[in-house]
Design a protein around this motif. Sequence first.
Motif, PDB file in Angstrom:
ATOM      1  N   PHE A   1      44.682  74.685  24.928  1.00  0.00           N
ATOM      2  CA  PHE A   1      44.936  75.956  23.967  1.00  0.00           C
ATOM      3  C   PHE A   1      46.250  76.506  23.843  1.00  0.00           C
ATOM      4  CE2 PHE A   1      43.469  77.268  28.182  1.00  0.00           C
ATOM      5  CZ  PHE A   1      44.218  78.584  28.382  1.00  0.00           C
ATOM      6  N   SER A   2      46.352  77.098  22.925  1.00  0.00           N
ATOM      7  CA  SER A   2      47.594  77.962  22.463  1.00  0.00           C
ATOM      8  C   SER A   2      47.535  79.514  22.506  1.00  0.00           C
ATOM      9  CB  SER A   2      48.146  77.374  21.078  1.00  0.00           C
ATOM     10  OG  SER A   2      46.980  78.181  20.234  1.00  0.00           O
ATOM     11  N   ASN A   3      48.698  79.910  22.686  1.00  0.00           N
ATOM     12  CA  ASN A   3      48.777  81.537  22.799  1.00  0.00           C
ATOM     13  C   ASN A   3      49.897  81.836  21.920  1.00  0.00           C
ATOM     14  OD1 ASN A   3      48.670  84.440  23.212  1.00  0.00           O
ATOM     15  ND2 ASN A   3      49.403  84.155  25.266  1.00  0.00           N
ATOM     16  N   GLN A   4      49.757  81.967  20.608  1.00  0.00           N
ATOM     17  CA  GLN A   4      50.717  82.115  19.572  1.00  0.00           C
ATOM     18  C   GLN A   4      51.201  83.418  19.043  1.00  0.00           C
ATOM     19  OE1 GLN A   4      50.089  78.393  16.969  1.00  0.00           O
ATOM     20  NE2 GLN A   4      47.995  79.083  17.257  1.00  0.00           N
TER      21      GLN A   4
ATOM     22  N   PHE B   1      47.673  86.344  16.758  1.00  0.00           N
ATOM     23  CA  PHE B   1      46.939  84.984  16.524  1.00  0.00           C
ATOM     24  C   PHE B   1      45.767  84.934  17.689  1.00  0.00           C
ATOM     25  CE2 PHE B   1      50.968  83.803  14.724  1.00  0.00           C
ATOM     26  CZ  PHE B   1      50.575  83.381  13.493  1.00  0.00           C
ATOM     27  N   ASP B   2      44.575  84.233  17.227  1.00  0.00           N
ATOM     28  CA  ASP B   2      43.747  83.857  18.218  1.00  0.00           C
ATOM     29  C   ASP B   2      43.915  82.723  18.777  1.00  0.00           C
ATOM     30  OD1 ASP B   2      41.835  85.994  17.455  1.00  0.00           O
ATOM     31  OD2 ASP B   2      40.623  84.661  16.011  1.00  0.00           O
ATOM     32  N   THR B   3      43.394  82.403  19.848  1.00  0.00           N
ATOM     33  CA  THR B   3      43.625  81.194  20.583  1.00  0.00           C
ATOM     34  C   THR B   3      43.120  79.857  19.808  1.00  0.00           C
ATOM     35  OG1 THR B   3      43.316  82.223  22.869  1.00  0.00           O
ATOM     36  CG2 THR B   3      43.221  79.966  22.542  1.00  0.00           C
ATOM     37  N   ALA B   4      43.672  78.757  19.838  1.00  0.00           N
ATOM     38  CA  ALA B   4      43.308  77.708  19.160  1.00  0.00           C
ATOM     39  C   ALA B   4      43.434  76.510  19.887  1.00  0.00           C
ATOM     40  CB  ALA B   4      44.093  77.453  17.891  1.00  0.00           C
ATOM     41  N   GLY B   5      42.781  75.395  19.655  1.00  0.00           N
ATOM     42  CA  GLY B   5      42.780  74.191  20.421  1.00  0.00           C
ATOM     43  C   GLY B   5      44.002  73.315  20.221  1.00  0.00           C
ATOM     44  N   ILE B   6      44.298  72.454  21.109  1.00  0.00           N
ATOM     45  CA  ILE B   6      45.344  71.576  21.035  1.00  0.00           C
ATOM     46  C   ILE B   6      44.902  70.121  21.488  1.00  0.00           C
ATOM     47  CG2 ILE B   6      47.593  70.998  21.803  1.00  0.00           C
ATOM     48  CD1 ILE B   6      48.163  73.699  22.664  1.00  0.00           C
ATOM     49  N   TYR B   7      45.071  69.165  20.628  1.00  0.00           N
ATOM     50  CA  TYR B   7      44.507  67.850  20.948  1.00  0.00           C
ATOM     51  C   TYR B   7      45.726  66.881  20.809  1.00  0.00           C
ATOM     52  CZ  TYR B   7      40.717  70.499  19.683  1.00  0.00           C
ATOM     53  OH  TYR B   7      39.712  71.535  19.704  1.00  0.00           O
TER      54      TYR B   7
ATOM     55  N   ASN C   1      42.974  75.257  13.766  1.00  0.00           N
ATOM     56  CA  ASN C   1      43.159  76.583  13.135  1.00  0.00           C
ATOM     57  C   ASN C   1      43.226  77.741  14.027  1.00  0.00           C
ATOM     58  OD1 ASN C   1      43.514  75.959  10.194  1.00  0.00           O
ATOM     59  ND2 ASN C   1      41.216  75.392  10.242  1.00  0.00           N
ATOM     60  N   SER C   2      44.162  78.551  13.715  1.00  0.00           N
ATOM     61  CA  SER C   2      44.121  79.900  14.632  1.00  0.00           C
ATOM     62  C   SER C   2      44.177  81.056  13.536  1.00  0.00           C
ATOM     63  CB  SER C   2      45.446  80.020  15.286  1.00  0.00           C
ATOM     64  OG  SER C   2      45.751  81.217  16.227  1.00  0.00           O
ATOM     65  N   ASN C   3      43.381  82.001  13.809  1.00  0.00           N
ATOM     66  CA  ASN C   3      43.075  83.211  12.873  1.00  0.00           C
ATOM     67  C   ASN C   3      44.108  84.158  13.032  1.00  0.00           C
ATOM     68  OD1 ASN C   3      40.613  82.102  11.712  1.00  0.00           O
ATOM     69  ND2 ASN C   3      39.460  82.876  13.200  1.00  0.00           N
TER      70      ASN C   3
ATOM     71  N   SER D   1      44.778  81.829   8.308  1.00  0.00           N
ATOM     72  CA  SER D   1      44.631  80.923   9.359  1.00  0.00           C
ATOM     73  C   SER D   1      45.802  80.094   9.358  1.00  0.00           C
ATOM     74  CB  SER D   1      43.376  80.185   9.016  1.00  0.00           C
ATOM     75  OG  SER D   1      43.431  79.556   8.171  1.00  0.00           O
ATOM     76  N   LYS D   2      46.027  79.540  10.454  1.00  0.00           N
ATOM     77  CA  LYS D   2      47.552  78.597  10.687  1.00  0.00           C
ATOM     78  C   LYS D   2      47.147  77.609  11.579  1.00  0.00           C
ATOM     79  CE  LYS D   2      50.390  79.977  13.722  1.00  0.00           C
ATOM     80  NZ  LYS D   2      50.335  78.462  14.522  1.00  0.00           N
ATOM     81  N   SER D   3      47.586  76.339  11.247  1.00  0.00           N
ATOM     82  CA  SER D   3      47.509  75.012  11.974  1.00  0.00           C
ATOM     83  C   SER D   3      48.597  74.152  11.886  1.00  0.00           C
ATOM     84  CB  SER D   3      46.232  74.205  11.336  1.00  0.00           C
ATOM     85  OG  SER D   3      46.367  73.801  10.041  1.00  0.00           O
ATOM     86  N   GLU D   4      49.000  73.143  12.746  1.00  0.00           N
ATOM     87  CA  GLU D   4      50.097  72.435  12.862  1.00  0.00           C
ATOM     88  C   GLU D   4      49.990  71.170  13.216  1.00  0.00           C
ATOM     89  OE1 GLU D   4      50.973  76.597  14.195  1.00  0.00           O
ATOM     90  OE2 GLU D   4      50.070  75.313  15.234  1.00  0.00           O
ATOM     91  N   TRP D   5      50.976  70.311  12.636  1.00  0.00           N
ATOM     92  CA  TRP D   5      51.201  68.853  13.218  1.00  0.00           C
ATOM     93  C   TRP D   5      52.321  68.994  13.948  1.00  0.00           C
ATOM     94  CZ3 TRP D   5      47.560  65.393  13.648  1.00  0.00           C
ATOM     95  CH2 TRP D   5      46.327  65.230  12.699  1.00  0.00           C
ATOM     96  N   LEU D   6      52.551  68.594  15.268  1.00  0.00           N
ATOM     97  CA  LEU D   6      53.532  68.792  15.919  1.00  0.00           C
ATOM     98  C   LEU D   6      53.866  67.338  16.724  1.00  0.00           C
ATOM     99  CD1 LEU D   6      55.810  70.624  17.546  1.00  0.00           C
ATOM    100  CD2 LEU D   6      54.310  70.745  19.327  1.00  0.00           C
TER     101      LEU D   6
END
Length: 280
Positions: A52-55, A80-86, A109-111, A136-141
Amino acid sequence: MRSVKSLLAAGAATLFSTCAFAADLPIAPPPMYAPPPPADFGGWYLRGEIGFSNQRTRDVHYTRESAYSQLTSFNQTSAFDTAGIYGVGVGYRFNNWFRADITGQYRGNSNFKGTDRFTGTAGGLAYNGIDNYSASKSEWLVLANAYVDLGTWWCVTPFIGAGVGGARVTISNFTDTGINNLPFTTASFASAPSASKWNFAWAAHAGLAYQVNPNLVLELAYSYVNMGEGRTGVLSDYVGNTTGNYFKFKDITSHDLKLGVRWDLDTPPPPPMMPLIRKG
């Protein structure tokens, strides 16, 4: 009788001469022991991780600079809210202390919530106001990483590492609701469609690895990730009017905590056994 004695004597002489000849032969030395070759720690591995992220973002900024020109004070808060990482990846271990891999992550997605509070002057009149943002925000890294293992104690290996690559940052569902207190109170609303942007990204890693068996390693890792900038689509008001401007999310960073697994594809063979030497 004499012939029997002659035969016995001849046999004994032959036996003694054979023994004497055998005693004169050189004794073959025992086979020499060759130490096993050094262990080969190299090999390919696959990896997977969840976490999980802390952004954070340094600033959410409207691209029409004139909107800020008359402000006398400005304060912004955002989170940002915490979001999952896979993530998945493939790597190669070069020796018993250095390895490298290429990883790909989907960051869910992180709100986002943000607030601007400001004061300013317009036409000689002082005013104050507030803008509330949501998105909301999401990424490909994608990262190319290198790691240094710092030694092993009780099957646990601490490590450090770094990575460089690219991040595709997507900002969705952006809204801006504002209230300005001029001589009379006015309200405003604007929204923007989704937009994505590729940026240079980099990361620093640290963690602990536990060797479960010759093929399987578990990881508990921390990563600091810098993913660059995000942006919204073009902003428009509630009736569709637009000035062609958008919002930038500057310097998006994250403190990640992840649990991972590595599966070695090339397990080194066991060392050869020492030859068995019998005595007597």
